[in-house]
Design an enzyme around this catalytic site. Structure first.
Site, PDB file in Angstrom:
ATOM      1  N   ASP A 108      -7.461  -7.402  -3.963  1.00 11.35           N
ATOM      2  CA  ASP A 108      -6.063  -7.352  -4.373  1.00 11.35           C
ATOM      3  C   ASP A 108      -5.329  -8.487  -3.639  1.00 11.35           C
ATOM      4  O   ASP A 108      -5.382  -9.628  -4.083  1.00 11.35           O
ATOM      5  CB  ASP A 108      -5.535  -5.952  -4.031  1.00 11.35           C
ATOM      6  N   LYS A 136      -7.943  -8.796  -8.776  1.00 11.73           N
ATOM      7  CA  LYS A 136      -6.541  -8.952  -9.197  1.00 11.73           C
ATOM      8  C   LYS A 136      -6.044 -10.281  -8.640  1.00 11.73           C
ATOM      9  O   LYS A 136      -5.334 -10.321  -7.635  1.00 11.73           O
ATOM     10  CB  LYS A 136      -5.687  -7.833  -8.592  1.00 11.73           C
TER      11      LYS A 136
HETATM   12  P1  IMP Z   1      -6.499  -6.046  -0.349  1.00 15.84           P
HETATM   13  O1  IMP Z   1      -6.689  -6.097   1.137  1.00 15.84           O
HETATM   14  O2  IMP Z   1      -5.043  -6.076  -0.742  1.00 15.84           O
HETATM   15  O3  IMP Z   1      -7.309  -7.097  -1.091  1.00 15.84           O
HETATM   16  O4  IMP Z   1      -6.930  -4.607  -0.813  1.00 15.84           O
HETATM   17  C1  IMP Z   1      -8.235  -4.279  -0.965  1.00 15.84           C
HETATM   18  C2  IMP Z   1      -8.410  -2.769  -0.925  1.00 15.84           C
HETATM   19  O5  IMP Z   1      -7.258  -2.074  -1.411  1.00 15.84           O
HETATM   20  C3  IMP Z   1      -9.544  -2.395  -1.853  1.00 15.84           C
HETATM   21  O6  IMP Z   1     -10.753  -2.403  -1.154  1.00 15.84           O
HETATM   22  C4  IMP Z   1      -9.139  -1.020  -2.317  1.00 15.84           C
HETATM   23  O7  IMP Z   1      -9.624  -0.070  -1.412  1.00 15.84           O
HETATM   24  C5  IMP Z   1      -7.636  -1.028  -2.273  1.00 15.84           C
HETATM   25  N1  IMP Z   1      -7.036  -1.264  -3.623  1.00 15.84           N
HETATM   26  C6  IMP Z   1      -6.428  -2.396  -4.049  1.00 15.84           C
HETATM   27  N2  IMP Z   1      -5.982  -2.273  -5.306  1.00 15.84           N
HETATM   28  C7  IMP Z   1      -6.329  -1.027  -5.697  1.00 15.84           C
HETATM   29  C8  IMP Z   1      -6.154  -0.301  -6.944  1.00 15.84           C
HETATM   30  O8  IMP Z   1      -5.605  -0.779  -7.946  1.00 15.84           O
HETATM   31  N3  IMP Z   1      -6.662   0.958  -6.956  1.00 15.84           N
HETATM   32  C9  IMP Z   1      -7.288   1.531  -5.882  1.00 15.84           C
HETATM   33  N4  IMP Z   1      -7.474   0.890  -4.722  1.00 15.84           N
HETATM   34  C10 IMP Z   1      -6.998  -0.378  -4.625  1.00 15.84           C
END
Ligand code: IMP
Ligand code: MG
Length: 189
Positions: A108, A136
């Protein structure tokens, strides 16, 4: 019934079960080709990637090992990453000199993998690559080179196929978009 609860939470099914399986078979073939004849350690990031790992490792046709690492994600009820990442459970394996492929459910903002790759790099792996089921890209805050992507998806909160809504519904065999504002209810008897 879980099916009724899941449909209450679902805005739309984003990736159907058969589409997910076709793509995982392709990823398994690509990884098997790229690492053929070499050492390979899959490092799955708990908990979201367990369903993806279980299917992907069976689509990989070369010998490999697996290991797990757990990091903090955002808490129950939250729908965005805090940006603060902490290791809850570390690897059992020593990764020095090894070909490490991180298996993630979704990227994300990129903060989680930015932190994990920085830590794992310091341990001297021979190579360190990333395989994510979902990406994403529009939400990225830090640049992360991703080597294998299952699906690029738009910016909405998704669940199923390992991803949770408030720790529920990881077992759904497809990926769905959560209805805006919806929360999971614990099941009644
Ligand atoms: P980041 O550090 O923002 O890249 O987030 C990564 C983590 O957030 C992932 O490993 C997921 O556990 C959680 N995450 C991000 N987007 C979603 C979503 O749309 N649904 C569920 N979990 C999410
Ligand atoms: Mg995760």
């Amino acid at each position: 019934m879980q099916a009724q609860e899941a449909s209450r939470l679902t805005q739309e099914v984003l990736i159907a079960e058969d589409e997910v399986q076709v793509r995982i078979a392709e990823l398994g073939r690509a990884i098997s080709n790229d690492y053929g004849g070499q050492d390979l350690l899959l490092v799955a990031i708990l908990k979201g990637s367990v369903v993806f790992l279980a299917d992907l490792m069976r689509a990989i046709t070369i010998p490999h090992q697996i290991d797990f690492m757990a990091v903090t994600s955002y808490g129950v009820g939250a729908r965005a990453s805090s940006g603060v990442v902490r290791i809850l459970m570390d690897l059992a394996a020593n990764i020095e000199g090894r070909n490490v492929l991180i298996i993630e459910d979704i990227i994300d903002t990129g903060q989680t993998l930015h932190y994990i790759t920085r830590i794992l790099h310091e341990r001297g792996p021979k190579s360190l690559r990333i395989c994510t089921l979902l990406n994403k890209a529009s939400r990225r805050e830090v640049d992360i080179p991703v080597d294998y992507v299952g699906f690029d998806i738009p910016d909405s909160f998704v669940f199923g196929f390992g991803l949770d809504v408030d720790e529920f519904h990881r077992n759904l065999p497809y990926v769905a978009v959560l209805k805006p504002g919806a929360s999971a209810q614990p099941m009644e008897e």
